[in-house]
Design an enzyme around this catalytic site. Structure first.
Site, PDB file in Angstrom:
ATOM      1  N   HIS A 345      -5.879  31.637   8.075  1.00 59.64           N
ATOM      2  CA  HIS A 345      -5.459  31.102   9.371  1.00 59.64           C
ATOM      3  C   HIS A 345      -4.139  31.736   9.752  1.00 59.64           C
ATOM      4  CE1 HIS A 345      -4.444  28.196  12.497  1.00 59.64           C
ATOM      5  NE2 HIS A 345      -5.739  27.934  12.523  1.00 59.64           N
ATOM      6  N   ASP A 403     -13.224  25.274   9.629  1.00 59.61           N
ATOM      7  CA  ASP A 403     -14.619  25.662   9.828  1.00 59.61           C
ATOM      8  C   ASP A 403     -15.387  25.901   8.547  1.00 59.61           C
ATOM      9  OD1 ASP A 403     -14.690  25.509  12.561  1.00 59.61           O
ATOM     10  OD2 ASP A 403     -13.725  27.453  12.801  1.00 59.61           O
TER      11      ASP A 403
HETATM   12  N1  ACO Z   1     -11.056  37.047   4.017  1.00 65.63           N
HETATM   13  C1  ACO Z   1     -10.488  38.083   3.367  1.00 65.63           C
HETATM   14  N2  ACO Z   1      -9.281  38.572   3.641  1.00 65.63           N
HETATM   15  C2  ACO Z   1      -8.604  37.995   4.640  1.00 65.63           C
HETATM   16  C3  ACO Z   1      -9.120  36.908   5.359  1.00 65.63           C
HETATM   17  C4  ACO Z   1     -10.398  36.424   5.013  1.00 65.63           C
HETATM   18  N3  ACO Z   1     -10.955  35.403   5.677  1.00 65.63           N
HETATM   19  N4  ACO Z   1      -8.221  36.527   6.305  1.00 65.63           N
HETATM   20  C5  ACO Z   1      -7.172  37.351   6.174  1.00 65.63           C
HETATM   21  N5  ACO Z   1      -7.401  38.229   5.175  1.00 65.63           N
HETATM   22  C6  ACO Z   1      -6.482  39.265   4.663  1.00 65.63           C
HETATM   23  C7  ACO Z   1      -6.434  40.465   5.595  1.00 65.63           C
HETATM   24  O1  ACO Z   1      -7.370  41.451   5.244  1.00 65.63           O
HETATM   25  C8  ACO Z   1      -5.009  40.938   5.383  1.00 65.63           C
HETATM   26  O2  ACO Z   1      -4.971  41.626   4.154  1.00 65.63           O
HETATM   27  P1  ACO Z   1      -4.032  42.925   3.986  1.00 65.63           P
HETATM   28  O3  ACO Z   1      -2.636  42.395   4.089  1.00 65.63           O
HETATM   29  O4  ACO Z   1      -4.387  43.467   2.654  1.00 65.63           O
HETATM   30  O5  ACO Z   1      -4.394  43.844   5.121  1.00 65.63           O
HETATM   31  C9  ACO Z   1      -4.226  39.627   5.213  1.00 65.63           C
HETATM   32  O6  ACO Z   1      -5.178  38.690   4.679  1.00 65.63           O
HETATM   33  C10 ACO Z   1      -3.641  39.074   6.511  1.00 65.63           C
HETATM   34  O7  ACO Z   1      -4.694  38.931   7.445  1.00 65.63           O
HETATM   35  P2  ACO Z   1      -4.545  39.080   9.007  1.00 65.63           P
HETATM   36  O8  ACO Z   1      -5.865  39.436   9.598  1.00 65.63           O
HETATM   37  O9  ACO Z   1      -3.396  40.002   9.297  1.00 65.63           O
HETATM   38  O10 ACO Z   1      -4.107  37.606   9.402  1.00 65.63           O
HETATM   39  P3  ACO Z   1      -4.199  36.952  10.836  1.00 65.63           P
HETATM   40  O11 ACO Z   1      -3.231  35.858  10.854  1.00 65.63           O
HETATM   41  O12 ACO Z   1      -4.094  37.990  11.896  1.00 65.63           O
HETATM   42  O13 ACO Z   1      -5.701  36.398  10.893  1.00 65.63           O
HETATM   43  C11 ACO Z   1      -7.583  34.980  10.866  1.00 65.63           C
HETATM   44  C12 ACO Z   1      -6.043  35.070  10.823  1.00 65.63           C
HETATM   45  C13 ACO Z   1      -8.114  35.737  12.082  1.00 65.63           C
HETATM   46  C14 ACO Z   1      -7.992  33.532  11.004  1.00 65.63           C
HETATM   47  C15 ACO Z   1      -8.140  35.595   9.564  1.00 65.63           C
HETATM   48  O14 ACO Z   1      -7.652  34.885   8.439  1.00 65.63           O
HETATM   49  C16 ACO Z   1      -9.678  35.632   9.546  1.00 65.63           C
HETATM   50  O15 ACO Z   1     -10.263  36.580  10.076  1.00 65.63           O
HETATM   51  N6  ACO Z   1     -10.328  34.596   8.918  1.00 65.63           N
HETATM   52  C17 ACO Z   1     -11.768  34.540   8.899  1.00 65.63           C
HETATM   53  C18 ACO Z   1     -12.285  33.992  10.206  1.00 65.63           C
HETATM   54  C19 ACO Z   1     -12.024  32.502  10.348  1.00 65.63           C
HETATM   55  O16 ACO Z   1     -12.329  31.716   9.470  1.00 65.63           O
HETATM   56  N7  ACO Z   1     -11.508  32.147  11.531  1.00 65.63           N
HETATM   57  C20 ACO Z   1     -11.258  30.743  11.874  1.00 65.63           C
HETATM   58  C21 ACO Z   1      -9.795  30.480  12.039  1.00 65.63           C
HETATM   59  S1  ACO Z   1      -9.555  28.778  12.291  1.00 65.63           S
HETATM   60  C22 ACO Z   1     -10.030  28.482  13.865  1.00 65.63           C
HETATM   61  O17 ACO Z   1      -9.865  29.236  14.781  1.00 65.63           O
HETATM   62  C23 ACO Z   1     -10.689  27.259  14.069  1.00 65.63           C
END
Ligand code: ACO
Length: 468
Positions: A345, A403
């Site tokens: 998140h 979720d």
């Molecule tokens: N699985 C694996 N790796 C992940 C995940 C994940 N779900 N989420 C983040 N990471 C990793 C990224 O690859 C990144 O790694 P790196 O530093 O080696 O490149 C690091 O964690 C940071 O991730 P970002 O994408 O920069 O974080 P951001 O804050 O932009 O993204 C997000 C947040 C979009 C929610 C992300 O965690 C994600 O895509 N999660 C999966 C989708 C999800 O469950 N979304 C629902 C969010 S809650 C809602 O809206 C109700």
């Protein structure tokens, strides 16, 4: 030389003394915000290129990190700030929802989500989000009555559904129909008039379950089921989803309660992508129903509300617990785009408090329905165990979000996967409308218009087509 910048070493998350809003005032008119305070603190920007310094004021809310006021930066210094994804940028003042992502705290109007989940219900939370205070008994009764009596759609709206393909994604239908409401309620809305805004707010909250359930009915080729005024909000939605003219739907109170709770947990989440989209759309003075349609569109993506659908697709892809290890390897592989859906998140760097409540509700619902071996729950729990103990996830502070478990509950209730995000949209409508209202009332409100760092070509000479 100006004084050296005062360094703030830790996040200012401690509670600050703010004047409490008088209960009666808040109820009779729009909710009063705890005023933002300019602190005596400042941050100094040192511009080495031009050998100058610029002092920026620091502002304080009622809780949470202080913010540096950069509003005059461009005018005074000629610089924009650069913050793709707004990871460090506060876009507005807000008194609706507070999140502390490090501590895993979520509060609606100051009330912890755990308390609301245990003691309140969705309608009461809607009132709280819209008005800023919990309702009295009579206020709640009137609110529920008014929402109930706005739940029918204009009969002409039926025709919109028939324009869609039967296999259209229900989010596409909901986005279109919500936007179409603006064609029904445009001239009657003066957005500077609080009463008109309130009526629009009630209409949105009341009609969303009908719009959502009809999107499902349309995909099934079944007749639309009209709202029933004798049912509560969640039961009415379930009835419109599952009843047919040939057969009544027997409402299971445990399921209805779980649905109500899920709606409450999704009701608002401060300046997330869809709420910010609604605010930006509304900042131009656009019709509120059109703004809500923009919110639906933003919510749809898998990185936001579409994650609940993506979690179920992921669990289906994994299929059996024996495939989890291989899947986790894919997630950890930097060359593979696979993510563990329902994990991570932007704000929570700790357990999402809603996910904990959701997990418990998931167990309750499965028990009530007598579902003993739900393979998806087994896979989800094992995924969670592995993810919470592996360095990749620990280092990145990735925890289950709201979720991760909601899809398993929806599946148990019989809601098809493509409807999961629609349910999120139903729940979040009140948050969007509360954020929209707050924005319209904000005296500092301006049209949302970010700046950019231009990296394209400059001053090119036009070449006629026959010479290219
Ligand atoms: N699985 C694996 N790796 C992940 C995940 C994940 N779900 N989420 C983040 N990471 C990793 C990224 O690859 C990144 O790694 P790196 O530093 O080696 O490149 C690091 O964690 C940071 O991730 P970002 O994408 O920069 O974080 P951001 O804050 O932009 O993204 C997000 C947040 C979009 C929610 C992300 O965690 C994600 O895509 N999660 C999966 C989708 C999800 O469950 N979304 C629902 C969010 S809650 C809602 O809206 C109700």
């Amino acid at each position: 030389m100006a004084k050296k910048a005062r360094k703030k070493t830790k996040k200012a998350t401690k509670r600050k003394t703010v004047k409490k809003t008088s209960k009666t005032t808040a109820k009779k008119s729009a909710p009063k915000k705890a005023a933002t305070r300019s602190t005596n603190q400042s941050v100094t920007l040192i511009d080495h290129a031009n050998d100058r310094e610029y002092v920026m004021p620091v502002m304080s809310g009622s809780i949470g990190p202080d913010v540096i006021d950069v509003r005059r930066l461009y005018g005074d210094m000629g610089y924009f700030t650069y913050d793709p994804g707004y990871t460090s940028t506060g876009s507005c003042e807000s008194a609706i929802t507070y999140i502390d992502g490090e501590e895993g705290i979520l509060q609606y109007r100051g009330y912890p989500i755990q308390d609301l989940a245990e003691k309140s219900d969705y309608m009461e939370s809607c009132y709280l989000l819209l008005y800023g205070e919990l309702p009295t008994k009579s206020e709640k009764a009137k609110f529920v009555h008014d929402i109930t009596y706005h739940s029918m759609l204009h009969e002409q709206i039926n025709n919109f559904y028939r324009g869609f393909r039967r296999d259209a994604h229900p989010m596409a239908i909901v986005c279109g129909v919500v936007g179409a409401l603006s064609a029904f309620y445009h001239d009657s809305i003066d957005i500077s008039n609080p009463h008109d805004r309130l009526v629009a707010s009630y209409r949105m909250v009341a009609k969303m379950p009908t719009i959502a359930a009809w999107a499902y009915k349309y995909s099934q080729g079944q007749p639309f089921i009209y709202p029933r005024n004798d049912l509560d909000y969640a039961s009415n939605f379930l009835n419109m989803m599952f009843a047919t003219p040939c057969e009544e739907y027997e409402i299971n109170p445990t399921i209805a309660k779980a649905m109500d709770l899920i709606l409450m947990l999704h009701a608002d989440h401060e300046q997330n992508a869809s709420a910010s989209t609604v605010r930006i759309a509304g900042s131009s003075g656009a019709n509120p129903f059109a703004c809500m349609a923009a919110g639906v569109a933003s919510l749809w993506g898998p990185a936001h509300g579409g994650a609940n659908e993506a979690v179920l697709n992921m669990l289906t892809e994994i299929g059996e617990p024996k495939n989890i290890k291989k899947f986790i390897q894919k997630v950890k592989d930097p060359k593979d785009p696979t993510r563990l859906m329902g994990f991570g998140h932007r704000v929570y760097k700790n357990y999402d408090p809603r996910a904990r409540i959701m997990m418990k509700t998931c167990h309750d619902v499965l028990k009530e329905l007598g579902i003993k071996n739900e393979p998806f729950l087994d896979i989800a729990m094992e995924l969670e165990n592995i993810a919470l103990s592996e360095d990749y996830f620990i280092e990145r502070k990735l925890y289950p979000n709201v979720d991760f478990y909601s899809g398993i509950i929806f599946r148990a209730i019989g809601i098809p996967t493509s409807m999961f995000t629609v349910l999120f949209a139903v729940a979040r409508t009140v948050g969007w409308i509360a954020q929209w209202n707050e924005m319209i009332e904000d005296p500092h409100q301006k049209i949302g218009r970010p700046r950019q760092l231009y990296t394209g070509e400059v001053d090119r000479k036009y070449v006629p087509i026959n010479r290219r």
